[in-house]
Design a protein around this motif. Sequence first.
Motif, mmCIF file in Angstrom:
data_model
loop_
_atom_site.group_PDB
_atom_site.id
_atom_site.type_symbol
_atom_site.label_atom_id
_atom_site.label_comp_id
_atom_site.label_asym_id
_atom_site.label_seq_id
_atom_site.Cartn_x
_atom_site.Cartn_y
_atom_site.Cartn_z
ATOM 1 N N ASN A 40 57.765 36.331 25.883
ATOM 2 C CA ASN A 40 57.790 35.068 26.617
ATOM 3 C C ASN A 40 57.112 35.141 27.980
ATOM 4 O O ASN A 40 57.041 34.138 28.672
ATOM 5 C CB ASN A 40 59.231 34.590 26.786
ATOM 6 N N VAL A 41 56.645 36.316 28.378
ATOM 7 C CA VAL A 41 55.924 36.426 29.642
ATOM 8 C C VAL A 41 54.436 36.287 29.375
ATOM 9 O O VAL A 41 53.946 36.556 28.272
ATOM 10 C CB VAL A 41 56.224 37.753 30.377
ATOM 11 N N LEU A 42 53.714 35.868 30.400
ATOM 12 C CA LEU A 42 52.270 35.709 30.313
ATOM 13 C C LEU A 42 51.629 36.915 30.992
ATOM 14 O O LEU A 42 51.716 37.069 32.207
ATOM 15 C CB LEU A 42 51.861 34.403 30.990
ATOM 16 N N LEU A 96 38.265 41.869 41.909
ATOM 17 C CA LEU A 96 38.315 41.754 40.459
ATOM 18 C C LEU A 96 39.094 40.487 40.141
ATOM 19 O O LEU A 96 40.177 40.260 40.696
ATOM 20 C CB LEU A 96 39.009 42.962 39.824
ATOM 21 N N ILE A 97 38.551 39.663 39.248
ATOM 22 C CA ILE A 97 39.183 38.387 38.952
ATOM 23 C C ILE A 97 39.322 38.203 37.448
ATOM 24 O O ILE A 97 38.470 38.637 36.669
ATOM 25 C CB ILE A 97 38.382 37.215 39.567
ATOM 26 N N ARG A 98 40.406 37.573 37.069
ATOM 27 C CA ARG A 98 40.578 37.141 35.690
ATOM 28 C C ARG A 98 40.703 35.626 35.691
ATOM 29 O O ARG A 98 41.638 35.074 36.274
ATOM 30 C CB ARG A 98 41.802 37.757 35.045
ATOM 31 N N LYS A 99 39.759 34.967 35.057
ATOM 32 C CA LYS A 99 39.815 33.525 34.938
ATOM 33 C C LYS A 99 40.822 33.160 33.854
ATOM 34 O O LYS A 99 40.763 33.676 32.737
ATOM 35 C CB LYS A 99 38.432 32.970 34.601
ATOM 36 N N THR A 100 41.733 32.271 34.197
ATOM 37 C CA THR A 100 42.794 31.917 33.265
ATOM 38 C C THR A 100 43.329 30.552 33.631
ATOM 39 O O THR A 100 43.012 30.014 34.691
ATOM 40 C CB THR A 100 43.925 32.964 33.301
ATOM 41 N N SER A 101 44.124 29.978 32.779
ATOM 42 C CA SER A 101 44.742 28.685 33.058
ATOM 43 C C SER A 101 46.245 28.839 32.880
ATOM 44 O O SER A 101 46.709 29.193 31.797
ATOM 45 C CB SER A 101 44.190 27.616 32.111
ATOM 46 N N ILE A 102 46.989 28.581 33.963
ATOM 47 C CA ILE A 102 48.440 28.784 33.940
ATOM 48 C C ILE A 102 49.138 27.541 34.460
ATOM 49 O O ILE A 102 48.812 27.051 35.545
ATOM 50 C CB ILE A 102 48.853 30.000 34.802
#
Length: 261
Positions: A40-42, A96-102
């Motif tokens: 259940n964690v992202l 360092l980047i992670r593109k994501t949608s939260i």
Amino acid sequence: MESFFLFSEKLRLIAAVSLCLLILCFIPGDASCLDLTDKNVLIIGNFCTEKSGENLPAGWETLLFKKIEKHTLYSRVRDNGCFVIKAEANASASALIRKTSINLNKYPIVNWRWKVSNILEKGDIHSKSGDDYPARVYITFEYDPAKLSLWERSKYELARLVYGQYPPYAAINYIWGSHAPKGTLSPNPYTNRTMMYVVESGDEKLNRWIEEERDVYKDYKKAFGTEPPMVSGVAIMTDTDNTGEKATAFFGDIIFKDKGK
């Protein structure tokens, strides 16, 4: 018979050492891995399962800044039984980047681990010349035209035409400050669309793994006074380009979770 007893003593010694090492791996503050088994964690940064080397972890990319020539060096290293990201800055900056949608209504809590080797003597959260930090976790938010004036929307459209995408609408930086007191909230000296939260400060906890947890939803509302848009990216960064100093930091796993976890 004597050789048998000597062999038995060696076995006991090996067992005792192994037990000590096992215990050390689970001492709070020293472990660098989060529990990633909960479905259940992202999971944003699953660094612990990555292998060592110079390649970037899966899903992450380098973020460079046009006017900064020297870049921070990021590598994957083994530390205390886990693979982590090591950042080394020498009058340099990059991320360092992670593109994501939260959606923060579903996953409002961010959880991460980090370790810092030194603070910056000239670091100053309130000035451009001191706008460097041994470690920061950088959270960006999606551009939302409904929240902007016509003039601001036109600037975002121009930026999209130049860079091929909209820049972030806003950002929160969770930082390890050098001198600002823990708990300080301040706009970045370059832009008030980026707010700086000092979650650790000074040299008291240097060279120790520290686990952090922040309610990003609440922090955004406190910083900007509105409901937060969707998160558009998560970055880790060590920078010393303004102060000209050196810094080394380590970043462990990063996850988002709901309030019940």
